[in-house]
Design a protein around this motif. Structure first.
Motif, PDB file in Angstrom:
ATOM      1  N   ASP A  32      95.307 -50.607  87.670  1.00  0.00           N
ATOM      2  CA  ASP A  32      93.875 -50.765  87.380  1.00  0.00           C
ATOM      3  C   ASP A  32      93.089 -49.553  87.865  1.00  0.00           C
ATOM      4  O   ASP A  32      92.224 -49.035  87.155  1.00  0.00           O
ATOM      5  CB  ASP A  32      93.297 -52.013  88.065  1.00  0.00           C
ATOM      6  CG  ASP A  32      93.857 -53.313  87.557  1.00  0.00           C
ATOM      7  OD1 ASP A  32      94.318 -53.369  86.390  1.00  0.00           O
ATOM      8  OD2 ASP A  32      93.835 -54.294  88.335  1.00  0.00           O
ATOM      9  N   LEU A  33      93.378 -49.119  89.102  1.00  0.00           N
ATOM     10  CA  LEU A  33      92.662 -47.975  89.666  1.00  0.00           C
ATOM     11  C   LEU A  33      92.960 -46.714  88.868  1.00  0.00           C
ATOM     12  O   LEU A  33      92.046 -45.946  88.554  1.00  0.00           O
ATOM     13  CB  LEU A  33      93.028 -47.783  91.136  1.00  0.00           C
ATOM     14  CG  LEU A  33      92.357 -46.604  91.842  1.00  0.00           C
ATOM     15  CD1 LEU A  33      90.835 -46.676  91.749  1.00  0.00           C
ATOM     16  CD2 LEU A  33      92.814 -46.529  93.298  1.00  0.00           C
ATOM     17  N   ALA A  34      94.210 -46.502  88.514  1.00  0.00           N
ATOM     18  CA  ALA A  34      94.581 -45.320  87.727  1.00  0.00           C
ATOM     19  C   ALA A  34      93.847 -45.321  86.386  1.00  0.00           C
ATOM     20  O   ALA A  34      93.305 -44.289  85.965  1.00  0.00           O
ATOM     21  CB  ALA A  34      96.090 -45.276  87.506  1.00  0.00           C
ATOM     22  N   ARG A  35      93.803 -46.467  85.737  1.00  0.00           N
ATOM     23  CA  ARG A  35      93.120 -46.573  84.448  1.00  0.00           C
ATOM     24  C   ARG A  35      91.625 -46.270  84.598  1.00  0.00           C
ATOM     25  O   ARG A  35      91.043 -45.532  83.808  1.00  0.00           O
ATOM     26  CB  ARG A  35      93.328 -47.977  83.870  1.00  0.00           C
ATOM     27  CG  ARG A  35      92.995 -48.091  82.403  1.00  0.00           C
ATOM     28  CD  ARG A  35      93.366 -49.448  81.810  1.00  0.00           C
ATOM     29  NE  ARG A  35      94.762 -49.812  82.037  1.00  0.00           N
ATOM     30  CZ  ARG A  35      95.172 -50.848  82.768  1.00  0.00           C
ATOM     31  NH1 ARG A  35      94.319 -51.669  83.333  1.00  0.00           N
ATOM     32  NH2 ARG A  35      96.462 -51.091  82.908  1.00  0.00           N
ATOM     33  N   LYS A  36      91.012 -46.814  85.637  1.00  0.00           N
ATOM     34  CA  LYS A  36      89.588 -46.578  85.878  1.00  0.00           C
ATOM     35  C   LYS A  36      89.316 -45.100  86.157  1.00  0.00           C
ATOM     36  O   LYS A  36      88.361 -44.523  85.634  1.00  0.00           O
ATOM     37  CB  LYS A  36      89.099 -47.432  87.051  1.00  0.00           C
ATOM     38  CG  LYS A  36      87.607 -47.350  87.284  1.00  0.00           C
ATOM     39  CD  LYS A  36      87.153 -48.372  88.306  1.00  0.00           C
ATOM     40  CE  LYS A  36      85.635 -48.354  88.448  1.00  0.00           C
ATOM     41  NZ  LYS A  36      85.181 -49.385  89.398  1.00  0.00           N
TER      42      LYS A  36
END
Length: 91
Positions: A32-36
């Motif tokens: 999730d963090l990588a995508r954001k």
């Protein structure tokens, strides 16, 4: 007189990145963090990079620290441990 340099191991924000993800509502995965981060313009930030940062296997550059703080909605001071852990902004 010889000059001695201290070598820092890892980075200052490893534990706080992990904690910042966990304190999100709902908790944020590394994916999730990588995508954001990628949506925010940090195209090279992958789940593997996040994992390496959290495990002190990769240093964090100042521009990355800034975008990590933005993505986790915290200050850079909190992210590097200069603010108390309980100063995490309530969401």
């Amino acid at each position: 007189m010889s000059k001695r340099r201290s070598r820092a191991q890892g980075n200052l924000c490893a534990q706080r990145v992990r904690l910042g993800r966990a304190l999100q509502k709902p908790p944020m995965t590394q994916e999730d963090l990588a995508r954001k981060l990628q949506l925010m313009g940090a195209q090279d930030m992958t789940k593997l990079i996040i994992s390496r940062i959290e495990n002190n296997q990769r240093h964090v550059y100042d521009l990355e620290l800034s975008i990590l703080a933005q993505a986790l909605n915290v200050s850079m001071e909190w992210l590097v441990g200069e603010a108390a852990e309980n100063d995490y902004p309530a969401r």
